[in-house]
Design a protein around this motif. Structure first.
Motif, mmCIF file in Angstrom:
data_model
loop_
_atom_site.group_PDB
_atom_site.id
_atom_site.type_symbol
_atom_site.label_atom_id
_atom_site.label_comp_id
_atom_site.label_asym_id
_atom_site.label_seq_id
_atom_site.Cartn_x
_atom_site.Cartn_y
_atom_site.Cartn_z
ATOM 1 N N PRO A 1 18.807 -2.286 -58.830
ATOM 2 C CA PRO A 1 18.446 -2.041 -60.236
ATOM 3 C C PRO A 1 19.097 -3.066 -61.172
ATOM 4 N N SER A 2 18.548 -3.132 -62.359
ATOM 5 C CA SER A 2 19.140 -3.981 -63.402
ATOM 6 C C SER A 2 20.423 -3.323 -63.915
ATOM 7 N N ALA A 3 21.159 -4.047 -64.739
ATOM 8 C CA ALA A 3 22.412 -3.517 -65.285
ATOM 9 C C ALA A 3 22.172 -2.234 -66.088
ATOM 10 N N ALA A 4 21.043 -2.151 -66.758
ATOM 11 C CA ALA A 4 20.740 -0.965 -67.566
ATOM 12 C C ALA A 4 20.543 0.286 -66.699
ATOM 13 N N ASN A 5 20.128 0.090 -65.450
ATOM 14 C CA ASN A 5 19.877 1.211 -64.537
ATOM 15 C C ASN A 5 20.791 1.152 -63.312
ATOM 16 N N ALA A 6 21.977 0.659 -63.484
ATOM 17 C CA ALA A 6 22.901 0.406 -62.376
ATOM 18 C C ALA A 6 23.131 1.639 -61.512
ATOM 19 N N ILE A 7 23.411 1.390 -60.229
ATOM 20 C CA ILE A 7 23.844 2.448 -59.320
ATOM 21 C C ILE A 7 25.278 2.771 -59.722
ATOM 22 N N SER A 8 25.527 4.002 -60.105
ATOM 23 C CA SER A 8 26.846 4.377 -60.607
ATOM 24 C C SER A 8 27.494 5.410 -59.703
ATOM 25 N N GLN A 9 28.792 5.330 -59.635
ATOM 26 C CA GLN A 9 29.559 6.325 -58.885
ATOM 27 C C GLN A 9 30.923 6.448 -59.525
ATOM 28 N N ASN A 10 31.418 7.655 -59.549
ATOM 29 C CA ASN A 10 32.745 7.928 -60.076
ATOM 30 C C ASN A 10 33.560 8.563 -58.950
ATOM 31 N N VAL A 11 34.764 8.040 -58.733
ATOM 32 C CA VAL A 11 35.629 8.531 -57.660
ATOM 33 C C VAL A 11 36.972 8.889 -58.269
ATOM 34 N N VAL A 12 37.513 10.039 -57.881
ATOM 35 C CA VAL A 12 38.837 10.454 -58.330
ATOM 36 C C VAL A 12 39.766 10.449 -57.125
#
Length: 137
Positions: A79-90
């Motif tokens: 995806p483009s930066a606007a639709n980036a694959i996102s993940q949050n890790v704690v």
């Protein structure tokens, strides 16, 4: 004399039992996206796969506390930066005054069997509770 040696040997564990080390949780966010549209025909068979690893470091000791492998995709499928694959890790239980986190990634490009690897990363040092990593393909 033996009692003094035993007391010295047990003083650190005893101190930690009486006043345990304070731990914190650190939040790391990732964004994975393509930096180009890769529409040219030269990229038709070009793919990339990604491995992200979080390592906890304490002195000379290193331990992997989180790892994710992203499946290989054609470059144009990212995806483009606007639709980036996102993940949050704690990451929990980090002794902030004695440990830091290293967020490392390996990006492997493959074009018709010709392979190239890029590695990079970021340190989440003491006092920092949040980190972010933007990985462009």
């Amino acid at each position: 004399m033996i009692a003094v040696v035993m007391l010295a040997a047990w003083s650190k564990p005893l101190k930690e039992m009486i006043t345990p080390e304070k731990t914190v949780s650190k939040n790391i966010s990732f964004a994975v996206y393509k930096s180009d549209n890769y529409d040219a025909s030269i990229y038709n068979d070009a793919s990339a796969r990604l491995q992200v690893t979080v390592v906890k470091v304490r002195g000379n000791e290193r331990s992997v506390v989180w790892q994710k492998n992203f499946d290989a995709k054609l470059l144009k499928q990212y995806p483009s930066a606007a639709n980036a694959i996102s993940q949050n890790v704690v990451i929990h239980n980090v002794v902030d005054n004695k440990e830091h986190l290293e967020v490392l990634y390996t990006l492997t490009y493959d074009t018709k069997g010709s392979v190239m690897q890029l590695q990079d990363g970021q340190v989440i040092s003491k006092g920092v509770k949040c980190g972010s990593l933007r990985i462009n393909i």
